[in-house]
Scaffold this motif. Structure first.
Motif, PDB file in Angstrom:
ATOM      1  N   ILE A  14       0.858  -1.184   0.000  1.00 52.78           N
ATOM      2  CA  ILE A  14       0.000   0.000   0.000  1.00 52.78           C
ATOM      3  C   ILE A  14       0.895   1.235   0.000  1.00 52.78           C
ATOM      4  N   GLU A  15       0.600   2.193  -0.869  1.00 53.72           N
ATOM      5  CA  GLU A  15       1.388   3.426  -0.939  1.00 53.72           C
ATOM      6  C   GLU A  15       0.440   4.605  -1.087  1.00 53.72           C
ATOM      7  N   ASP A  16       0.620   5.617  -0.244  1.00 56.19           N
ATOM      8  CA  ASP A  16      -0.256   6.785  -0.265  1.00 56.19           C
ATOM      9  C   ASP A  16       0.547   8.046   0.032  1.00 56.19           C
ATOM     10  N   PRO A  17       0.024   9.202  -0.389  1.00 57.67           N
ATOM     11  CA  PRO A  17       0.718  10.457  -0.123  1.00 57.67           C
ATOM     12  C   PRO A  17       0.363  11.047   1.235  1.00 57.67           C
ATOM     13  N   SER A  18       1.307  11.814   1.769  1.00 59.52           N
ATOM     14  CA  SER A  18       1.051  12.652   2.939  1.00 59.52           C
ATOM     15  C   SER A  18       1.662  14.021   2.663  1.00 59.52           C
ATOM     16  N   PHE A  19       0.899  15.075   2.949  1.00 59.06           N
ATOM     17  CA  PHE A  19       1.339  16.417   2.601  1.00 59.06           C
ATOM     18  C   PHE A  19       2.020  17.142   3.765  1.00 59.06           C
ATOM     19  N   PHE A  20       2.541  16.368   4.716  1.00 58.74           N
ATOM     20  CA  PHE A  20       3.193  17.049   5.840  1.00 58.74           C
ATOM     21  C   PHE A  20       4.403  17.876   5.423  1.00 58.74           C
ATOM     22  N   PRO A  21       5.173  17.529   4.350  1.00 62.10           N
ATOM     23  CA  PRO A  21       6.288  18.416   3.984  1.00 62.10           C
ATOM     24  C   PRO A  21       5.846  19.816   3.571  1.00 62.10           C
ATOM     25  N   ALA A  22       4.664  19.938   2.941  1.00 60.27           N
ATOM     26  CA  ALA A  22       4.208  21.267   2.506  1.00 60.27           C
ATOM     27  C   ALA A  22       3.983  22.191   3.694  1.00 60.27           C
ATOM     28  N   ALA A  23       3.529  21.638   4.797  1.00 62.85           N
ATOM     29  CA  ALA A  23       3.220  22.465   5.968  1.00 62.85           C
ATOM     30  C   ALA A  23       4.464  23.125   6.542  1.00 62.85           C
ATOM     31  N   SER A  24       5.634  22.532   6.296  1.00 60.21           N
ATOM     32  CA  SER A  24       6.869  23.105   6.837  1.00 60.21           C
ATOM     33  C   SER A  24       7.699  23.807   5.764  1.00 60.21           C
ATOM     34  N   SER A  25       7.130  24.005   4.572  1.00 58.12           N
ATOM     35  CA  SER A  25       7.870  24.653   3.490  1.00 58.12           C
ATOM     36  C   SER A  25       8.229  26.085   3.857  1.00 58.12           C
ATOM     37  N   ALA A  26       9.386  26.516   3.380  1.00 55.90           N
ATOM     38  CA  ALA A  26       9.776  27.916   3.544  1.00 55.90           C
ATOM     39  C   ALA A  26       9.034  28.824   2.569  1.00 55.90           C
ATOM     40  N   ASP A  27       8.329  28.217   1.610  1.00 56.62           N
ATOM     41  CA  ASP A  27       7.615  28.958   0.574  1.00 56.62           C
ATOM     42  C   ASP A  27       6.166  29.169   1.016  1.00 56.62           C
ATOM     43  N   PRO A  28       5.730  30.401   1.246  1.00 55.56           N
ATOM     44  CA  PRO A  28       4.354  30.627   1.729  1.00 55.56           C
ATOM     45  C   PRO A  28       3.285  30.187   0.729  1.00 55.56           C
ATOM     46  N   VAL A  29       3.583  30.245  -0.564  1.00 53.85           N
ATOM     47  CA  VAL A  29       2.605  29.798  -1.556  1.00 53.85           C
ATOM     48  C   VAL A  29       2.407  28.295  -1.454  1.00 53.85           C
ATOM     49  N   VAL A  30       3.488  27.548  -1.286  1.00 52.94           N
ATOM     50  CA  VAL A  30       3.390  26.096  -1.138  1.00 52.94           C
ATOM     51  C   VAL A  30       2.633  25.741   0.145  1.00 52.94           C
ATOM     52  N   ARG A  31       2.920  26.449   1.227  1.00 55.51           N
ATOM     53  CA  ARG A  31       2.182  26.187   2.470  1.00 55.51           C
ATOM     54  C   ARG A  31       0.690  26.434   2.272  1.00 55.51           C
ATOM     55  N   ARG A  32       0.344  27.508   1.585  1.00 56.59           N
ATOM     56  CA  ARG A  32      -1.063  27.851   1.345  1.00 56.59           C
ATOM     57  C   ARG A  32      -1.728  26.800   0.449  1.00 56.59           C
ATOM     58  N   LEU A  33      -1.048  26.414  -0.624  1.00 51.58           N
ATOM     59  CA  LEU A  33      -1.597  25.404  -1.521  1.00 51.58           C
ATOM     60  C   LEU A  33      -1.747  24.058  -0.821  1.00 51.58           C
ATOM     61  N   GLY A  34      -0.726  23.685  -0.046  1.00 50.19           N
ATOM     62  CA  GLY A  34      -0.795  22.410   0.668  1.00 50.19           C
ATOM     63  C   GLY A  34      -1.983  22.359   1.606  1.00 50.19           C
ATOM     64  N   ALA A  35      -2.199  23.417   2.365  1.00 50.22           N
ATOM     65  CA  ALA A  35      -3.332  23.467   3.287  1.00 50.22           C
ATOM     66  C   ALA A  35      -4.661  23.448   2.530  1.00 50.22           C
ATOM     67  N   ALA A  36      -4.713  24.137   1.377  1.00 50.46           N
ATOM     68  CA  ALA A  36      -5.944  24.162   0.585  1.00 50.46           C
ATOM     69  C   ALA A  36      -6.247  22.787  -0.006  1.00 50.46           C
ATOM     70  N   ILE A  37      -5.220  22.079  -0.466  1.00 49.80           N
ATOM     71  CA  ILE A  37      -5.405  20.728  -1.000  1.00 49.80           C
ATOM     72  C   ILE A  37      -5.929  19.797   0.081  1.00 49.80           C
ATOM     73  N   VAL A  38      -5.281  19.819   1.230  1.00 49.46           N
ATOM     74  CA  VAL A  38      -5.703  18.949   2.330  1.00 49.46           C
ATOM     75  C   VAL A  38      -7.151  19.249   2.716  1.00 49.46           C
ATOM     76  N   GLY A  39      -7.483  20.523   2.880  1.00 50.68           N
ATOM     77  CA  GLY A  39      -8.837  20.888   3.287  1.00 50.68           C
ATOM     78  C   GLY A  39      -9.878  20.515   2.254  1.00 50.68           C
ATOM     79  N   THR A  40      -9.561  20.718   0.974  1.00 49.24           N
ATOM     80  CA  THR A  40     -10.511  20.415  -0.094  1.00 49.24           C
ATOM     81  C   THR A  40     -10.764  18.917  -0.198  1.00 49.24           C
ATOM     82  N   LEU A  41      -9.703  18.118  -0.205  1.00 46.28           N
ATOM     83  CA  LEU A  41      -9.869  16.665  -0.322  1.00 46.28           C
ATOM     84  C   LEU A  41     -10.584  16.080   0.894  1.00 46.28           C
ATOM     85  N   THR A  42     -10.300  16.611   2.064  1.00 45.36           N
ATOM     86  CA  THR A  42     -10.965  16.124   3.275  1.00 45.36           C
ATOM     87  C   THR A  42     -12.454  16.444   3.241  1.00 45.36           C
ATOM     88  N   ALA A  43     -12.789  17.675   2.846  1.00 48.14           N
ATOM     89  CA  ALA A  43     -14.192  18.111   2.877  1.00 48.14           C
ATOM     90  C   ALA A  43     -15.035  17.458   1.792  1.00 48.14           C
TER      91      ALA A  43
END
Length: 268
Positions: free
Chosen positions: A131-160
């Motif tokens: 079994i292989e699946d993605p986890s977006f925890f690296p985006a949350a610690s990115s130094a890039d604010p756009v990546v952090r914002r996108l990562g959080a938006a992806i997680v929230g959208t897929l969850t909802a």
């Protein structure tokens, strides 16, 4: 979301395969399959992994399944069977397969724990599940604010919308396989570097583009930010690590192997 009728869906699936296949194949190639092995790939997508499995076990049979098989129509090589199948509701007989593989599937299913247990039951004695699946925890610690914002938006959208868990599910591996009566349970993590023009960056950019309308509709990323975000990912100097692909595996004991270690194996 991720509709197979979307014009870029085939390109997105092939980019994801180009990113993930080498690491997946490297690990699967370490396991010896019996002559005439019966393999199952759940959520086969573009079929690249099913083709590779068929080449690896000549004389065997690879069953490639998905809820939409339009991109599997070209899998006409010997040893490959394409089947429309919903892993949430449809069964295979217990003990059918020597290898069961599912990549980027269970994280998107609300019933993931129950489905995993049923998939384990499809293993023949001596068979393995991967079994292989993605986890977006690296985006949350990115130094890039756009990546952090996108990562959080992806997680929230897929969850909802789908009930996905792309934060903690894969991050918990291999715990979901412990207690399933398996041996040689192990885990591995692979983090790809994304750039503006490599396959990993292309896959992520196409996935983001597919999700942007829903992000806006759900309020996770306003439409005013979307074009700027995609332009940011296309910058020649863009480099980041935004998600991890985490794998877990285990084997059903054979008649001769029931006394073997039931601990955790770590990929080297």
């Amino acid at each position: 979301m991720f509709d197979f009728e979307h014009p870029s869906q085939r390109e997105r699936l092939h980019a994801l395969a180009a990113e993930c296949d080498p690491a997946t194949q490297d690990l699967l190639s370490r396991w010896e399959l019996p002559p005439g092995a019966r393999c199952l790939e759940v959520g086969a997508g573009a079929g690249t992994l099913a083709r590779w499995l068929a080449r690896r076990c000549p004389g065997g049979e690879v069953t490639a399944t998905d809820t939409d098989v339009r991109f599997l129509a070209g899998l006409r090589q010997p040893g490959v069977v394409v089947r429309r199948h919903d892993v949430r509701t449809e069964e295979f007989p217990p003990g059918t397969f020597d290898l069961v593989v599912a990549r980027s599937v269970l994280c998107h299913l609300r019933e993931r724990d129950a489905v995993l247990t049923r998939m384990v039951s499809w293993l023949a004695p001596g068979g393995r599940i991967y079994i292989e699946d993605p986890s977006f925890f690296p985006a949350a610690s990115s130094a890039d604010p756009v990546v952090r914002r996108l990562g959080a938006a992806i997680v929230g959208t897929l969850t909802a919308t789908l009930g996905s868990d792309v934060e903690t599910w894969a991050r918990s591996f291999p715990a979901p396989l412990l207690g399933q009566g398996l041996i040689d349970v192990g885990a591995r993590v692979h983090c790809a570097t994304l750039t503006s023009d490599n396959t990993a960056g292309t896959a992520w950019r196409l996935s983001v583009a597919d999700l942007l309308p829903v992000m806006d509709q759900r309020g996770f990323l306003p439409a005013a930010e979307t074009s700027a975000a995609l332009a940011h990912l296309r910058r020649p100097e863009f480099v980041d690590v935004v998600h991890a692909m985490i794998a877990m595996w285990g084997g059903r004991p054979s008649d001769r192997g029931r006394e073997r270690n039931h601990g955790v194996d770590e990929a080297r």
